[in-house]
Design a protein around this motif. Structure first.
Motif, PDB file in Angstrom:
ATOM      1  N   GLY A   1     -24.463 -18.267   9.016  1.00 55.18           N
ATOM      2  CA  GLY A   1     -25.080 -17.242   8.102  1.00 55.18           C
ATOM      3  C   GLY A   1     -24.842 -16.924   6.851  1.00 55.18           C
ATOM      4  O   GLY A   1     -23.960 -17.597   6.051  1.00 55.18           O
ATOM      5  N   THR A   2     -25.609 -16.160   6.141  1.00 61.17           N
ATOM      6  CA  THR A   2     -25.101 -15.814   4.765  1.00 61.17           C
ATOM      7  C   THR A   2     -24.224 -14.466   4.504  1.00 61.17           C
ATOM      8  O   THR A   2     -24.246 -13.764   5.658  1.00 61.17           O
ATOM      9  N   LEU A   3     -23.568 -14.642   3.352  1.00 61.23           N
ATOM     10  CA  LEU A   3     -22.711 -13.679   3.142  1.00 61.23           C
ATOM     11  C   LEU A   3     -22.890 -13.077   1.661  1.00 61.23           C
ATOM     12  O   LEU A   3     -23.747 -13.908   0.848  1.00 61.23           O
ATOM     13  N   ASP A   4     -22.763 -11.714   1.196  1.00 58.80           N
ATOM     14  CA  ASP A   4     -23.165 -11.094   0.330  1.00 58.80           C
ATOM     15  C   ASP A   4     -22.019 -10.682  -0.551  1.00 58.80           C
ATOM     16  O   ASP A   4     -20.874 -10.386   0.000  1.00 58.80           O
ATOM     17  N   LEU A   5     -21.980 -10.965  -1.827  1.00 59.80           N
ATOM     18  CA  LEU A   5     -20.970 -10.781  -2.840  1.00 59.80           C
ATOM     19  C   LEU A   5     -20.869  -8.995  -2.875  1.00 59.80           C
ATOM     20  O   LEU A   5     -19.828  -8.458  -3.248  1.00 59.80           O
ATOM     21  N   GLY A   6     -21.774  -8.326  -2.449  1.00 60.00           N
ATOM     22  CA  GLY A   6     -21.794  -6.934  -2.681  1.00 60.00           C
ATOM     23  C   GLY A   6     -21.844  -6.267  -4.143  1.00 60.00           C
ATOM     24  O   GLY A   6     -22.560  -7.057  -4.821  1.00 60.00           O
ATOM     25  N   VAL A   7     -21.323  -5.161  -4.201  1.00 56.02           N
ATOM     26  CA  VAL A   7     -21.188  -4.663  -5.750  1.00 56.02           C
ATOM     27  C   VAL A   7     -20.048  -4.581  -6.357  1.00 56.02           C
ATOM     28  O   VAL A   7     -19.838  -4.201  -7.396  1.00 56.02           O
ATOM     29  N   CYS A   8     -18.939  -5.004  -5.569  1.00 54.08           N
ATOM     30  CA  CYS A   8     -17.394  -4.847  -6.112  1.00 54.08           C
ATOM     31  C   CYS A   8     -16.626  -5.969  -5.476  1.00 54.08           C
ATOM     32  O   CYS A   8     -15.670  -5.671  -4.807  1.00 54.08           O
ATOM     33  N   PRO A   9     -17.116  -7.124  -5.888  1.00 52.88           N
ATOM     34  CA  PRO A   9     -16.052  -8.264  -5.524  1.00 52.88           C
ATOM     35  C   PRO A   9     -14.741  -8.056  -6.397  1.00 52.88           C
ATOM     36  O   PRO A   9     -14.690  -7.913  -7.412  1.00 52.88           O
TER      37      PRO A   9
ATOM     38  N   PHE B   1      -2.429 -11.861   1.893  1.00 56.54           N
ATOM     39  CA  PHE B   1      -2.316 -10.629   2.490  1.00 56.54           C
ATOM     40  C   PHE B   1      -1.015 -10.214   3.421  1.00 56.54           C
ATOM     41  O   PHE B   1      -0.855  -9.307   3.622  1.00 56.54           O
ATOM     42  N   PHE B   2      -0.549 -11.422   3.991  1.00 55.86           N
ATOM     43  CA  PHE B   2       0.808 -11.242   4.538  1.00 55.86           C
ATOM     44  C   PHE B   2       1.666 -10.473   4.173  1.00 55.86           C
ATOM     45  O   PHE B   2       2.683 -10.982   3.299  1.00 55.86           O
ATOM     46  N   LYS B   3       2.134  -9.497   4.708  1.00 54.87           N
ATOM     47  CA  LYS B   3       3.327  -8.476   4.163  1.00 54.87           C
ATOM     48  C   LYS B   3       3.193  -8.374   2.882  1.00 54.87           C
ATOM     49  O   LYS B   3       4.390  -8.117   2.034  1.00 54.87           O
ATOM     50  N   THR B   4       2.260  -8.052   2.206  1.00 55.15           N
ATOM     51  CA  THR B   4       1.986  -7.540   0.944  1.00 55.15           C
ATOM     52  C   THR B   4       1.170  -6.260   1.014  1.00 55.15           C
ATOM     53  O   THR B   4       0.503  -5.615   1.725  1.00 55.15           O
ATOM     54  N   GLN B   5       0.866  -5.743  -0.328  1.00 52.53           N
ATOM     55  CA  GLN B   5      -0.047  -4.621  -0.653  1.00 52.53           C
ATOM     56  C   GLN B   5      -1.382  -4.934  -0.938  1.00 52.53           C
ATOM     57  O   GLN B   5      -2.254  -4.096  -1.381  1.00 52.53           O
ATOM     58  N   LEU B   6      -1.841  -6.210  -0.891  1.00 49.88           N
ATOM     59  CA  LEU B   6      -3.093  -6.623  -1.366  1.00 49.88           C
ATOM     60  C   LEU B   6      -4.355  -5.671  -0.610  1.00 49.88           C
ATOM     61  O   LEU B   6      -5.063  -5.322  -1.252  1.00 49.88           O
ATOM     62  N   ALA B   7      -4.079  -5.665   0.453  1.00 51.62           N
ATOM     63  CA  ALA B   7      -5.120  -4.980   1.334  1.00 51.62           C
ATOM     64  C   ALA B   7      -5.405  -3.556   0.878  1.00 51.62           C
ATOM     65  O   ALA B   7      -6.574  -3.170   0.671  1.00 51.62           O
ATOM     66  N   THR B   8      -4.209  -2.970   0.705  1.00 51.63           N
ATOM     67  CA  THR B   8      -4.366  -1.605   0.350  1.00 51.63           C
ATOM     68  C   THR B   8      -4.937  -1.359  -1.157  1.00 51.63           C
ATOM     69  O   THR B   8      -5.755  -0.456  -1.360  1.00 51.63           O
ATOM     70  N   HIS B   9      -4.601  -2.451  -2.116  1.00 53.60           N
ATOM     71  CA  HIS B   9      -5.151  -2.310  -3.592  1.00 53.60           C
ATOM     72  C   HIS B   9      -6.755  -2.532  -3.219  1.00 53.60           C
ATOM     73  O   HIS B   9      -7.613  -1.843  -4.233  1.00 53.60           O
ATOM     74  N   LEU B  10      -7.331  -3.461  -2.523  1.00 53.16           N
ATOM     75  CA  LEU B  10      -8.489  -3.920  -2.297  1.00 53.16           C
ATOM     76  C   LEU B  10      -9.301  -2.496  -1.669  1.00 53.16           C
ATOM     77  O   LEU B  10     -10.205  -2.177  -2.426  1.00 53.16           O
ATOM     78  N   GLU B  11      -8.567  -2.002  -0.878  1.00 52.55           N
ATOM     79  CA  GLU B  11      -9.398  -0.821  -0.155  1.00 52.55           C
ATOM     80  C   GLU B  11      -9.439   0.530  -1.347  1.00 52.55           C
ATOM     81  O   GLU B  11     -10.524   1.153  -1.340  1.00 52.55           O
ATOM     82  N   LYS B  12      -8.205   0.664  -2.066  1.00 53.96           N
ATOM     83  CA  LYS B  12      -8.105   1.669  -3.039  1.00 53.96           C
ATOM     84  C   LYS B  12      -9.317   1.514  -4.248  1.00 53.96           C
ATOM     85  O   LYS B  12      -9.958   2.581  -4.477  1.00 53.96           O
ATOM     86  N   ASN B  13      -9.590   0.062  -4.329  1.00 60.59           N
ATOM     87  CA  ASN B  13     -10.537  -0.257  -5.575  1.00 60.59           C
ATOM     88  C   ASN B  13     -12.049  -0.334  -4.786  1.00 60.59           C
ATOM     89  O   ASN B  13     -12.951  -0.654  -5.507  1.00 60.59           O
ATOM     90  N   ALA B  14     -12.153   0.039  -3.598  1.00 57.62           N
ATOM     91  CA  ALA B  14     -13.811  -0.049  -2.981  1.00 57.62           C
ATOM     92  C   ALA B  14     -14.043  -1.587  -3.089  1.00 57.62           C
ATOM     93  O   ALA B  14     -15.318  -1.666  -3.239  1.00 57.62           O
ATOM     94  N   VAL B  15     -13.165  -2.475  -2.873  1.00 56.87           N
ATOM     95  CA  VAL B  15     -13.671  -3.820  -2.926  1.00 56.87           C
ATOM     96  C   VAL B  15     -14.424  -4.301  -1.526  1.00 56.87           C
ATOM     97  O   VAL B  15     -14.174  -3.799  -0.554  1.00 56.87           O
TER      98      VAL B  15
END
Length: 204
Positions: A13-21, A120-134
């Protein structure tokens, strides 16, 4: 003739870059990107491609993150380090954990310290991505068959559309590089040439 797995491909299937990659630059530390390192090699071509991607993301004021493997003690990731003893050079005070000076990193861009393959493993990356609406991630760096692939799989498991730029990924083993790109595109991500990805980013 029986229908063996190699007789057909899965539908993709296709994937979209969205508006905030976000751009995630994996392990462009000296330890992985300098030929003098036991973990490294000559990745000048990939560094040039990454610098071009950095310019594109900054032009659109999109998030950029770097990762570096750093060990602060002897016990963290002990099994990984026992399997790959050369990882022990990546000590907090060593030159090997610093981002390669050929990379045009800006001072305000975050370096995520990690101890295992995935960013991602045992880092804060996911938190930063969420905070910046990625809403999607673009993964580049070293090595394609190791930390890049692990980050791609974990990115998917965090439910992000994941994109990989082949010219901006490198591996000491060319066969592993090519096989990993093929496998990631077949299952986990969109492998997209730098020219196409940059054009899409600039159109956002």
């Amino acid at each position: 003739m029986s229908n063996t797995p190699q007789d057909h491909d899965l539908a993709i299937g296709t994937l979209d870059l969205g508006v905030c990659p976000a751009l995630i630059v994996v392990d462009l530390s000296n330890g992985f990107s300098e030929p003098a390192s036991p973990l490294g090699g000559n990745f000048d071509s990939q560094i040039s491609q990454i610098n071009g991607l950095l310019d594109t993301f900054r032009a659109k004021k999109l998030p950029v993150y770097f990762t570096s493997v750093v060990y602060h003690d002897e016990t963290t990731a002990s099994v990984f380090r026992r399997r790959l003893p050369d990882l022990d050079i990546l000590q907090t005070s060593s030159q090997w954990v610093k981002i390669n000076s050929k990379i045009n990193k800006q001072s305000d861009e975050l370096i995520i310290e990690k101890q295992w393959p995935s960013a991602f493993f045992k880092t804060q990356l996911a938190t930063h991505l969420e905070k910046n609406a990625v809403d999607s991630i673009v993964v580049v760096g070293l090595t394609t068959s190791g930390c890049v692939r692990a980050t791609v799989v974990d990115g998917l498991q965090h439910n992000y559309p994941v994109f990989v730029v082949p010219e901006a990924c490198g591996d000491r083993n060319l066969s592993a590089h090519q096989a990993s790109l093929h496998d990631m595109h077949a299952k986990y991500a969109v492998v997209m040439p730098a020219k196409d990805l940059c054009a899409h980013i600039l159109s956002l």
